[in-house]
Design a protein around this motif. Structure first.
Motif, PDB file in Angstrom:
ATOM      1  N   ARG A 125       0.795  -1.146   0.009  1.00 26.74           N
ATOM      2  CA  ARG A 125      -0.033  -0.088  -0.163  1.00 26.74           C
ATOM      3  C   ARG A 125       0.782   1.319   0.024  1.00 26.74           C
ATOM      4  O   ARG A 125       0.907   2.291  -0.784  1.00 26.74           O
ATOM      5  N   SER A 126       1.866   1.217   0.987  1.00 24.49           N
ATOM      6  CA  SER A 126       2.921   2.428   0.935  1.00 24.49           C
ATOM      7  C   SER A 126       3.390   2.697  -0.570  1.00 24.49           C
ATOM      8  O   SER A 126       3.826   3.720  -0.768  1.00 24.49           O
ATOM      9  N   LEU A 127       3.987   1.513  -1.354  1.00 24.34           N
ATOM     10  CA  LEU A 127       4.547   1.540  -2.611  1.00 24.34           C
ATOM     11  C   LEU A 127       3.444   2.323  -3.480  1.00 24.34           C
ATOM     12  O   LEU A 127       3.992   3.060  -4.270  1.00 24.34           O
ATOM     13  N   THR A 128       2.017   1.962  -3.426  1.00 25.43           N
ATOM     14  CA  THR A 128       1.168   2.427  -4.254  1.00 25.43           C
ATOM     15  C   THR A 128       1.214   3.920  -4.216  1.00 25.43           C
ATOM     16  O   THR A 128       0.924   4.720  -5.094  1.00 25.43           O
ATOM     17  N   THR A 129       0.807   3.994  -2.757  1.00 26.96           N
ATOM     18  CA  THR A 129       0.774   5.655  -2.306  1.00 26.96           C
ATOM     19  C   THR A 129       1.909   6.370  -2.953  1.00 26.96           C
ATOM     20  O   THR A 129       1.624   7.615  -3.362  1.00 26.96           O
ATOM     21  N   THR A 130       3.289   5.944  -2.729  1.00 31.98           N
ATOM     22  CA  THR A 130       4.300   6.617  -3.006  1.00 31.98           C
ATOM     23  C   THR A 130       4.376   6.740  -4.616  1.00 31.98           C
ATOM     24  O   THR A 130       4.734   8.202  -5.387  1.00 31.98           O
ATOM     25  N   LEU A 131       4.248   5.934  -5.292  1.00 32.09           N
ATOM     26  CA  LEU A 131       4.077   5.726  -6.780  1.00 32.09           C
ATOM     27  C   LEU A 131       3.061   7.001  -7.283  1.00 32.09           C
ATOM     28  O   LEU A 131       3.174   7.544  -8.171  1.00 32.09           O
ATOM     29  N   ASP A 132       1.955   6.814  -6.618  1.00 30.79           N
ATOM     30  CA  ASP A 132       0.880   7.695  -6.921  1.00 30.79           C
ATOM     31  C   ASP A 132       1.168   9.293  -6.730  1.00 30.79           C
ATOM     32  O   ASP A 132       0.877  10.050  -7.590  1.00 30.79           O
ATOM     33  N   MET A 133       1.482   9.400  -5.874  1.00 29.83           N
ATOM     34  CA  MET A 133       2.194  10.974  -5.499  1.00 29.83           C
ATOM     35  C   MET A 133       3.117  11.414  -6.514  1.00 29.83           C
ATOM     36  O   MET A 133       2.960  12.357  -7.112  1.00 29.83           O
ATOM     37  N   MET A 134       4.108  10.408  -7.044  1.00 28.97           N
ATOM     38  CA  MET A 134       4.936  10.757  -8.033  1.00 28.97           C
ATOM     39  C   MET A 134       4.456  10.997  -9.429  1.00 28.97           C
ATOM     40  O   MET A 134       4.523  11.758 -10.068  1.00 28.97           O
ATOM     41  N   LYS A 135       3.617  10.182  -9.648  1.00 25.08           N
ATOM     42  CA  LYS A 135       2.499  10.141 -11.112  1.00 25.08           C
ATOM     43  C   LYS A 135       1.968  11.516 -10.905  1.00 25.08           C
ATOM     44  O   LYS A 135       1.792  11.958 -12.093  1.00 25.08           O
ATOM     45  N   ASN A 136       1.257  11.922  -9.837  1.00 23.04           N
ATOM     46  CA  ASN A 136       0.460  13.013  -9.769  1.00 23.04           C
ATOM     47  C   ASN A 136       1.492  14.061 -10.191  1.00 23.04           C
ATOM     48  O   ASN A 136       0.874  15.262 -10.872  1.00 23.04           O
ATOM     49  N   ILE A 137       2.488  14.128  -9.571  1.00 18.77           N
ATOM     50  CA  ILE A 137       3.503  15.361  -9.912  1.00 18.77           C
ATOM     51  C   ILE A 137       4.019  15.324 -11.422  1.00 18.77           C
ATOM     52  O   ILE A 137       3.952  16.224 -12.000  1.00 18.77           O
ATOM     53  N   ILE A 138       4.037  14.168 -11.886  1.00 21.26           N
ATOM     54  CA  ILE A 138       4.502  14.239 -13.368  1.00 21.26           C
ATOM     55  C   ILE A 138       3.300  14.530 -14.285  1.00 21.26           C
ATOM     56  O   ILE A 138       3.563  15.252 -15.162  1.00 21.26           O
ATOM     57  N   HIS A 139       1.930  14.226 -13.904  1.00 26.76           N
ATOM     58  CA  HIS A 139       1.044  14.530 -14.789  1.00 26.76           C
ATOM     59  C   HIS A 139       0.743  16.100 -14.675  1.00 26.76           C
ATOM     60  O   HIS A 139       0.605  16.741 -15.687  1.00 26.76           O
ATOM     61  N   GLU A 140       1.019  16.553 -13.382  1.00 28.27           N
ATOM     62  CA  GLU A 140       0.984  18.116 -13.225  1.00 28.27           C
ATOM     63  C   GLU A 140       1.776  18.529 -14.095  1.00 28.27           C
ATOM     64  O   GLU A 140       1.692  19.653 -14.873  1.00 28.27           O
ATOM     65  N   GLY A 141       3.134  18.106 -14.234  1.00 27.05           N
ATOM     66  CA  GLY A 141       4.280  18.781 -14.740  1.00 27.05           C
ATOM     67  C   GLY A 141       4.059  18.726 -16.499  1.00 27.05           C
ATOM     68  O   GLY A 141       4.213  19.623 -17.320  1.00 27.05           O
ATOM     69  N   ILE A 142       3.159  17.921 -16.968  1.00 22.18           N
ATOM     70  CA  ILE A 142       3.002  17.537 -18.321  1.00 22.18           C
ATOM     71  C   ILE A 142       1.841  18.639 -18.467  1.00 22.18           C
ATOM     72  O   ILE A 142       1.967  19.432 -19.600  1.00 22.18           O
ATOM     73  N   ARG A 143       0.843  18.666 -17.599  1.00 19.29           N
ATOM     74  CA  ARG A 143      -0.377  19.538 -17.894  1.00 19.29           C
ATOM     75  C   ARG A 143       0.366  21.179 -17.916  1.00 19.29           C
ATOM     76  O   ARG A 143      -0.352  21.904 -18.774  1.00 19.29           O
ATOM     77  N   LEU A 144       1.034  21.608 -17.195  1.00 15.53           N
ATOM     78  CA  LEU A 144       1.701  22.727 -17.170  1.00 15.53           C
ATOM     79  C   LEU A 144       2.794  23.139 -18.327  1.00 15.53           C
ATOM     80  O   LEU A 144       3.306  24.213 -18.261  1.00 15.53           O
ATOM     81  N   GLY A 145       3.175  22.194 -18.970  1.00 17.47           N
ATOM     82  CA  GLY A 145       4.003  22.421 -20.016  1.00 17.47           C
ATOM     83  C   GLY A 145       5.491  22.381 -19.650  1.00 17.47           C
ATOM     84  O   GLY A 145       6.488  22.597 -20.347  1.00 17.47           O
ATOM     85  N   GLU A 146       5.771  21.945 -18.533  1.00 18.59           N
ATOM     86  CA  GLU A 146       7.136  21.486 -18.127  1.00 18.59           C
ATOM     87  C   GLU A 146       7.820  20.254 -18.648  1.00 18.59           C
ATOM     88  O   GLU A 146       8.937  20.280 -18.832  1.00 18.59           O
ATOM     89  N   PHE A 147       7.057  19.138 -18.680  1.00 18.64           N
ATOM     90  CA  PHE A 147       7.393  17.699 -19.269  1.00 18.64           C
ATOM     91  C   PHE A 147       7.044  17.662 -20.558  1.00 18.64           C
ATOM     92  O   PHE A 147       5.794  18.256 -20.876  1.00 18.64           O
ATOM     93  N   LYS A 148       7.629  16.877 -21.357  1.00 19.15           N
ATOM     94  CA  LYS A 148       7.170  16.390 -22.619  1.00 19.15           C
ATOM     95  C   LYS A 148       5.692  15.865 -22.613  1.00 19.15           C
ATOM     96  O   LYS A 148       5.874  14.991 -21.649  1.00 19.15           O
ATOM     97  N   GLY A 149       5.038  16.025 -23.439  1.00 23.66           N
ATOM     98  CA  GLY A 149       3.308  15.534 -23.415  1.00 23.66           C
ATOM     99  C   GLY A 149       3.635  13.978 -23.661  1.00 23.66           C
ATOM    100  O   GLY A 149       2.753  13.291 -23.176  1.00 23.66           O
ATOM    101  N   ASP A 150       4.729  13.344 -24.302  1.00 23.92           N
ATOM    102  CA  ASP A 150       4.554  12.030 -24.552  1.00 23.92           C
ATOM    103  C   ASP A 150       5.221  11.031 -23.541  1.00 23.92           C
ATOM    104  O   ASP A 150       5.559   9.958 -23.585  1.00 23.92           O
TER     105      ASP A 150
END
Length: 199
Positions: A125-150
């Motif tokens: 569960r902790s693994l899933t929670t930590t990965l989800d936190m990281m994925k949310n950050i990455i999705h936000e980075g894509i949405r805001l144009g910091e990270f590449k869309g692909d």
């Protein structure tokens, strides 16, 4: 907080430190008694078994580290910096870990893999929670144009957590945080390749 609640919290806190250093299997009830300064009867007044203590203790340790992650992320603006904040929490893991004994997720995952399914489930569960936190950050980075869309969000989150946990393990084993520092530097360079060229 009532005295009984304070005593229960004390048992959880001291047991969490004990289990994270010696492992669940390597810690006896006598070790818990010694760590807490509370007699056997006093411990069983609050907990029915060592298993119950272990589950509460793991939750306490994981929550403590989780708060450190959140505090570190909240100080950062960019998605890249927020991902690197996880590494900063463990930057001096050999001498000053965020929780005594190192990473509760890693320690519990390794020890409980084939021996304690309930603890293993908590670690998962902790693994899933930590990965989800990281994925949310990455999705936000894509949405805001910091990270590449692909960008492969799942792959980047797995890579980040693998670098973090690997750095913790190697640094703890060697008693030197240089491996964590190297992984931080490598991940920083990698994140620059994930960013859009804004020029």
């Amino acid at each position: 907080m009532k005295k009984g609640d304070r005593t229960r919290e004390h048992i959880i806190m001291k047991s969490a430190e004990l289990f994270n250093q010696q492992g669940y299997a390597g810690s006896s009830l006598n070790d818990i008694i010694a760590a807490t300064g509370i007699k056997k009867g006093g411990i069983y007044r609050h907990f029915s078994s060592k298993d119950e203590i272990a589950l509460e203790a793991y939750q306490y340790a994981a929550s403590t580290v989780g708060r450190r992650f959140t505090e570190a992320m909240d100080k950062e603006e960019s998605a890249s910096s927020r991902l690197l904040a996880f590494f900063h929490v463990y930057e001096d893991v050999a001498d000053n870990p965020p929780f005594i004994g190192g990473c509760p997720l890693q320690n519990t995952a390794v020890e409980s893999d084939d021996t304690h399914p309930i603890l293993r489930d908590r670690a998962q569960r902790s693994l899933t929670t930590t990965l989800d936190m990281m994925k949310n950050i990455i999705h936000e980075g894509i949405r805001l144009g910091e990270f590449k869309g692909d960008l492969d969000v799942d792959a980047l989150a797995t890579f980040a957590l693998s670098l973090l946990e690997g750095g913790i393990m190697l640094s703890k084993l060697e008693g030197n945080s240089r491996h964590m520092h190297r992984n931080m530097a490598s991940f920083t360079s990698y994140l620059q390749q994930c960013c859009l060229d804004v020029h």
